[in-house]
Each structure stands twice: as C-alpha cells, then as structure tokens.
Design an enzyme around this catalytic site. Structure first.
Site, PDB file in Angstrom:
ATOM      1  N   ASP A   1     -13.558  50.746 -10.101  1.00 31.90           N
ATOM      2  CA  ASP A   1     -14.354  50.194  -9.185  1.00 31.90           C
ATOM      3  C   ASP A   1     -15.419  49.428  -9.574  1.00 31.90           C
ATOM      4  O   ASP A   1     -16.094  48.697  -8.710  1.00 31.90           O
ATOM      5  CB  ASP A   1     -15.331  51.550  -8.738  1.00 31.90           C
ATOM      6  CG  ASP A   1     -14.473  52.417  -7.578  1.00 31.90           C
ATOM      7  OD1 ASP A   1     -13.595  51.885  -6.909  1.00 31.90           O
ATOM      8  OD2 ASP A   1     -14.471  53.538  -7.899  1.00 31.90           O
TER       9      ASP A   1
ATOM     10  N   ASP B   1      -7.535  51.322  -2.059  1.00 33.92           N
ATOM     11  CA  ASP B   1      -9.170  50.599  -2.317  1.00 33.92           C
ATOM     12  C   ASP B   1      -9.181  49.834  -3.019  1.00 33.92           C
ATOM     13  O   ASP B   1      -9.832  49.015  -3.250  1.00 33.92           O
ATOM     14  CB  ASP B   1     -10.085  51.720  -2.540  1.00 33.92           C
ATOM     15  CG  ASP B   1      -9.729  53.230  -1.986  1.00 33.92           C
ATOM     16  OD1 ASP B   1      -8.641  53.209  -1.739  1.00 33.92           O
ATOM     17  OD2 ASP B   1     -10.679  53.906  -1.688  1.00 33.92           O
TER      18      ASP B   1
HETATM   19  N1  GLY Z   1     -13.030  55.154  -2.735  1.00 33.89           N
HETATM   20  C1  GLY Z   1     -13.555  54.514  -1.956  1.00 33.89           C
HETATM   21  C2  GLY Z   1     -13.705  54.966  -0.494  1.00 33.89           C
HETATM   22  O1  GLY Z   1     -14.023  56.071  -0.398  1.00 33.89           O
HETATM   23  O2  GLY Z   1     -13.385  54.316   0.404  1.00 33.89           O
END
Ligand code: GLY
Length: 400
Positions: A118, A178
């Site tokens: 992230d 993601d």
């Molecule tokens: N991991 C990112 C989301 O919850 O969209």
C-alpha cells in the site's frame, strides 16, 4: 430501528434524493461547488481537531460512534493529506496549505515500509499531490525512497507485486485487485528517476492482473494467489467480498480506475479495452441501484436490504470521468453521464454530511470490510479523497 429495515428506508430516501435532484437538475457546476465547499469545511474541522494529536490521521467512525484515527502505518494514512492537497488546488489558501503540509509530514515514515504493497496509496496520494502542486524537492526524495521500498515486493518469477504477507499457509503469493492502484506510483517513479525498471514492473503487474484476475463477464476476483515456483495462479478467492465468485463493489472500482490509469500512463490499447469492459460490467449490472451508489458487493445476499459503499461510487466516478476523456463518441458520453449521476447522488443529503456532523468526514455510507464486521456503513477517508478528486476532475472538465 431494525438494521435491515433501516437500509431499506435509507435506499428509499437515497432514491428520492436522486430523483429529486434529476427533476430539479441543479446545474452541475453548482453541485460541484457545493461538494467542494462541504468537503473543505469538514476537512478543515478535521485538521483542526487532530492538529495537536501528534502523528494521527483520520480513518473512520468506530463502533462507539467516535472518530477513529491511525498512525502512518495504516494503508489509508495518505488519503487525508491528499484530500487537503486537492482542496488546496481548488482553493489555494494559506490555511489549506499549512494543513496539507502538516498532515503530509505525518506519513513520511511510509518511505521505509517494505511489509505492505500500500506504499503507493500512502505516498502517491499525499506526497504525490504535494509534489505535483509545489515541486518541493524533499517530497520527490521521500517518494523515490518509497518507490524503492515498494519495489522489494516485486517478484520476477511471478511478475507482480506481492500484496499481503499474512495467510501464508493458504496464499503463496497473494495479489489483490486493489494493488493496481499502486502502479501509478511506479509510473511516476520511472519518469522522475529515469529508471525504467519501475515502468517495467508496473506493466508486468498490470498484464499479470489482466490475464488472471478477470472472469468472462469482466468482473474480477479480489485475491489471486500465485504459485511462487511456476508463477501460475493456484487460488482465486475473496477477502472483503461476499464470496469467492462474487463481485465485491470496491474491487470492481479499483479495477476500473487501475486500468484507466494504466492506459493513460502507457497508451497500451489493451488496458483501455479492459477498462471499458469493466465499466460495462459496472454500469449495466442489474443490481446497480437507481442512484448509482453500489451495494457493498454486487452479489451481496439480501440486496436491497444491505449497506452501500459510497467509497466505491466515488472511485468509480473519478475513474469514469478520466475514461470519458480517453474514449470517444457515445461511449465517452455514457461514462461521463454515469459519473455525473454518481457525483450528484454523493452530493445529496443521503450521502453528504451536514457541516460539523459525521465526525468531520464529508461522505457517509461506505463499507470497508463487511465479512470482517469492520467499517460497515461508515465514513472512510478514501471515500472523501476520491470524491474530492472526482469533483475536481469534473470541475476542470467543465472549465475546459
Ligand atoms: N484494501 C483496500 C480496500 O479495502 O479497498
């Protein structure tokens, strides 16, 4: 009120609000200004409230009804500073700049993180917007250090960035949809460092995702885990969706945004095609509510009596606005029309909080992790970030 009855009542009010706004047709420019004004007021109240809480960044509202914050290490740490930069771009006051700089500095330590994919979200939204708007060379250095940290998670044999380190007994090398969002950071790093290793990693990751994450109808899995020896998927599952074979709403939003952005960055036509297919899945889905704010999962059991995900709507709207500028003709118009409906809905009282309420977040009714009974029907910092981004993209389009 019973939880499911309350979702039904909310759905009815949201529908009325969207019908009402379309029959009155408030000029779009006024909707945008209202959304930006409300977001600015709430963000400034939030910034003041947390000013003396060293290192803290807004996250959501907890089960006790109180503001929940995090330190830099939570995946959402960069969204509030990034939102402040966008609001400063729209309205360049010294106060907004002061807070944008203050909260950006709170995430600097992210540059050393190697345990999470992230880093792209965290640094690109905060430092990335700050660098874009100020050209501050210190911001560039933080970002390049962060990009090198993130690159450690790229595996040559798999050809992708590893998303998570937990669940190792089940997932050898998990990649979540993601993770497409982190590729913008690598594309930026490639240009700024003149090291095309970052660009090659981004393209490899996008290709791998395009080939393995999608079903025949262009909906996507949340988690694809790769065999670390062969580089071939050995599991396709969900973590935050309703079922392995369901279409988790935010996952579809990340896919749409990710491939639209990767087409902008690479001009590879296959990414544009992929983004268009994902857009068609989302826009034509029979379970998309009339106000175009999706349920938390397109296949959630109990629809329509289930929570919405305003964050997914905000991400979709922002992506569709960009896609409308990359596509042509009727298709382009359909993307912009859909995004406009989402922005109008999000800017209605059904979703946009009144000043001073909602613990100073702009939007209500997002869902973070329904199966984990965490962050259900609450505000989320990334809903506000992508909502403001969508408003600014739309404003810039209208002005053009
Ligand atoms: N991991 C990112 C989301 O919850 O969209």
């Amino acid at each position: 009120m019973n939880k499911f009855l309350s979702y039904s009542v909310f759905a009815f009010i949201a529908l009325l609000a969207s019908c009402d706004s379309s029959s009155r047709q408030e000029p779009l420019a006024d909707v945008i200004d209202r959304g930006l004004k409300a977001s600015t007021e709430q963000a400034l109240l939030m910034a003041e409230e947390l000013e003396t809480q060293e290192g803290r960044l807004p996250k959501t509202i907890g089960k006790d009804g109180q503001l929940e914050t995090s330190d830099y290490s939570w995946w959402c740490s960069g969204f509030f500073p990034g939102e402040l930069w966008y609001l400063y771009e729209n309205n360049p006051t010294p106060e907004l700049k002061k807070y944008a700089e203050m909260y950006t500095a709170r995430v600097e330590e992210v540059k050393h993180i190697t345990y999470s994919h992230d880093v792209g979200f965290m640094l690109n939204c905060s430092y990335g917007n700050g660098y874009r708007l100020t050209g501050n060379p210190e911001y560039k250095e933080v970002m390049l250090t962060g990009a090198r940290s993130l690159a450690i998670r790229f595996d040559e044999r798999v050809g992708a960035i590893r998303s998570w380190d937990f669940n190792r007994q089940i997932w050898q090398f998990p990649v979540i949809i993601d993770n497409m969002m982190n590729l913008e950071f690598f594309c930026w790093a490639s240009k700024e460092s003149e090291d095309d290793r970052f660009y090659k990693m981004a393209v490899s990751h996008a290709d791998k995702t395009m080939n393995n994450h999608f079903r025949d109808d262009y909906s996507c899995y949340h988690v694809v885990s790769y065999d670390t020896i062969t580089g071939v998927p050995h599991k396709k599952q969900t973590h935050q969706g309703a079922a392995d074979e369901s279409a988790w709403a935010r996952g579809q939003a990340w896919a749409l945004y990710g491939f639209t952005m990767m087409y902008r960055e690479t001009c590879k036509p296959e990414y544009l095609d992929q983004a268009k297919h994902v857009a068609a899945f989302i826009m034509n889905h029979p379970n998309m509510p009339a106000d175009k704010v999706p349920y938390w999962d397109f296949d959630a059991p109990g629809i329509p009596d289930v929570p919405r995900d305003a964050s997914a709507a905000a991400i979709m709207a922002s992506a569709l606005i960009e896609l409308s500028q990359l596509a042509e003709g009727e298709e382009a118009k359909s993307y912009l029309d859909f995004a406009e409906q989402q922005v109008r809905s999000l800017t209605s009282p059904g979703y946009l909080a009144a000043k001073g309420t909602n613990c100073h977040f702009a939007l209500m009714h997002s869902t973070g992790h329904f199966p984990g009974n965490s962050e259900v029907d609450v505000p989320l910092s990334y809903a506000d970030y992508y909502y403001v981004e969508a408003l600014i993209r739309l404003k810039q389009l209208i002005e053009k």
